[in-house]
Every structure is written in structure tokens, then in C-alpha cells.
Design a protein around this motif. Structure first.
Motif: not given
Length: 314
Positions: A99-102, A114-121, A125-130
């Protein structure tokens, strides 16, 4: 077949005002199968407000669509199972993410802790909102307000996943297990920019289909076996988990020990569409019939299976 919108079908509410409704469930006349189909990336309704905020033209934005995948699978509803499909596009919000890969670089203002700002996605540039689409082309002309990003998640991501969970819970109650088939497509010429960034490649896509079960963890083996066997019997080239093992949806909903199974299907777009013109091609109807056969085979195996205890023992 009955069609139900996200808000009862009347498009009420802020999200409905843009998409009318943002997603729908196509129900069979009678529910006879534990299979649930989901097409999260085939939405093709682009709000004017979104287009005005983008620095890219609509044709470029559509490159991230799993175009027409929902239509390919829709006839399978006649097998007695539901199809959930999004109307909003992946470039607007990606349902196959947490929900919160931003990406904080995209937003004007501070994101919640609580936002996940460090995922590989997110890094790609391809988070929940690309942030990007196509060959890493930036979508937006300027930063978005934080409130806009959170609004999309609250009004689109959360309700879609709530609807999907409801369908799976219903199947589990009715049949003792639920089998999610997550429906996607892949470019015929390259997989760059569409797979998990950790597995990006720059090469020709040789497979007709890639089946993903998170390396054997998201569904009982019999489901991916029958899907692969059916496709191969129809003459297709099939790969497993390479380069698409399944994203957030497959990982999140695939809990075989609890009776929930999730299988991702990626279809080579060259089989059914003109990718440059974004139009259906001659092979569309034949492919749809073949996918009907695949879903029927999975459904038959699921119907013959026991509940969570039996499936977990495999």
C-alpha cells in the motif's frame, strides 16, 4: 454475468467521480469454482486531471498497461468464478505493490513515517505510485502533493484489495480453499522496466507465458503444474518464475497452509495485440479460448482438492 462496481456500481464518492467506478467484479450466474481471477493492471481510464499533470502523452503512459488482459480472461467467468478488474491504469496507481511503497522524490511534503521508501521497486521508480513508465521516462512534470498520493491509496488501493480479499474469503468458506489467478502481460520485445527492478533484463522475451508462484511458496504445486501442462499441450513456450516470480499480490495472498493459493500468469503481448498501435491482433480470440482452457484445468484441480489441511500436506 453480474457486474458490481467498487461502490455498488453507481460511481459515488471521490474515486468513483474519476473512474465511475474504479474497479468492478464480474460475477458468474452461479458460483461453482474456488478460483478467483484478478486483472489489476488492465485499467485504461485516464483522468483528465492526471493527464494534465503528466509530462508524457497518453500513448506513452499506456506502455505500462496490461492491455486487454481483462477481456482475454472474461469468458472464463462462465466456468463459475468471479473476475475482479481495475479501471484505473497502472501508471496512476499500481495495485501489485504494498500500500505504501512511495518515492519521497516524487512528493511535495513529508511522507508519513510508516511509508516504505527503501524498497527495490521504489528505487527503480516503480512504487505504488510510479515515478517512471516505459524506458524510465519520468511521468510527472512536477512533484505531487503528499495528500494526493495518500488519497489514491485510500480510495483505490485499499478498496481493491479489500474486494479481492472478500472474494478469496468467500471461496474459502464455500469450497475449503481459494485459488487466485493473477493476470498480467509482458512486452514481446523486452522486459526492461516491467519486472521487479531486482530482476531486470534487456533481452528478447522468448517465452509465450511466464508462470509465477514465488519459487514454489505461493500455491500448491499441482496448480502451476496443470497450468503449465495445459499451455504446453497447446504449443506454447512456458517459463516458471523467470523473470517474473510474482509481485506483492502473489506474495501477499499466497498462503497455502491457510488454504489460500496464488498463481501469477504473464502473457507475451505479441500473442494477441499490436503493441505499437495498442490494438487487438488476429490471435486475440484464439488466445482467449486457450486461457479459458487453462483456467478450466486449474478450476478442475481446485474443485477436486480438499481444504487447507490436505493442500498443506503436499
Amino acid at each position: 454475468m453480474a457486474r458490481t462496481g467498487a461502490d455498488g456500481g453507481d460511481g459515488a464518492g471521490p474515486a468513483g467521480a474519476e473512474f465511475d467506478p474504479p474497479f468492478e467484479v464480474i460475477e458468474p450466474p452461479a458460483l461453482t469454482s474456488p478460483v478467483v481471477l484478478s486483472s489489476p493492471h488492465s485499467g485504461r481510464v485516464y483522468p483528465e486531471r492526471f493527464l494534465r499533470s503528466a509530462r508524457l502523452d497518453p500513448a506513452t503512459l499506456r506502455r505500462s498497461e496490461d492491455a486487454f488482459v481483462d477481456d482475454l480472461f472474461e469468458p472464463a467467468v462462465s466456468l463459475g468464478l468471479p473476475l475482479l478488474r481495475a479501471h484505473f491504469p497502472r501508471a496512476y496507481l499500481d495495485l501489485n505493490r504494498e500500500p505504501y511503497e512511495l518515492d519521497p522524490r516524487m512528493f511535495d511534503g513529508r511522507l508519513p513515517a510508516y511509508v516504505n521508501t527503501r524498497s527495490v521497486r521504489v528505487a527503480g521508480g516503480l512504487g505504488t505510485i510510479a515515478r517512471v513508465v516505459g524506458d524510465s521516462q519520468e511521468i510527472y512534470a512536477k512533484r505531487l502533493p503528499v495528500e494526493e498520493g495518500l488519497r489514491r491509496i485510500d480510495e483505490l488501493h485499499k478498496p481493491y484489495h479489500a474486494a479481492l480479499q472478500d472474494l478469496l474469503n468467500r471461496a474459502l468458506r464455500r469450497f475449503g480453499l481459494a485459488v487466485l489467478v493473477d493476470c498480467h502481460s509482458m512486452p514481446s520485445s523486452s522486459v526492461t522496466g516491467t519486472a521487479d527492478p531486482a530482476t531486470w533484463r534487456d533481452e528478447r522475451t522468448k517465452a509465450d507465458f511466464v508462470l509465477g508462484d514465488r519459487y514454489g511458496t505461493s500455491c500448491a504445486r499441482r496448480f502451476i503444474d496443470v497450468a503449465e501442462g495445459t499451455l504446453r499441450s497447446l504449443g506454447y513456450v512456458v517459463e516458471r518464475n523467470k523473470p517474473y516470480a510474482g509481485g506483492f499480490i502473489t506474495e501477499h495472498y499466497g498462503r497455502p497452509a491457510s488454504g489460500f493459493h496464488a498463481l501469477q500468469i504473464e502473457i507475451n503481448r505479441g500473442l494477441y495485440m499490436d503493441e505499437k498501435a495498442m490494438a487487438r491482433a488476429e490471435g486475440f480470440d484464439a488466445l482467449s479460448r486457450h486461457l479459458h482452457a487453462v483456467v478450466a484445468a486449474v478450476s478442475e484441480v481446485a474443485a477436486a482438492s480438499g481444504g487447507p489441511e490436505r493442500m498443506a500436506a503436499e
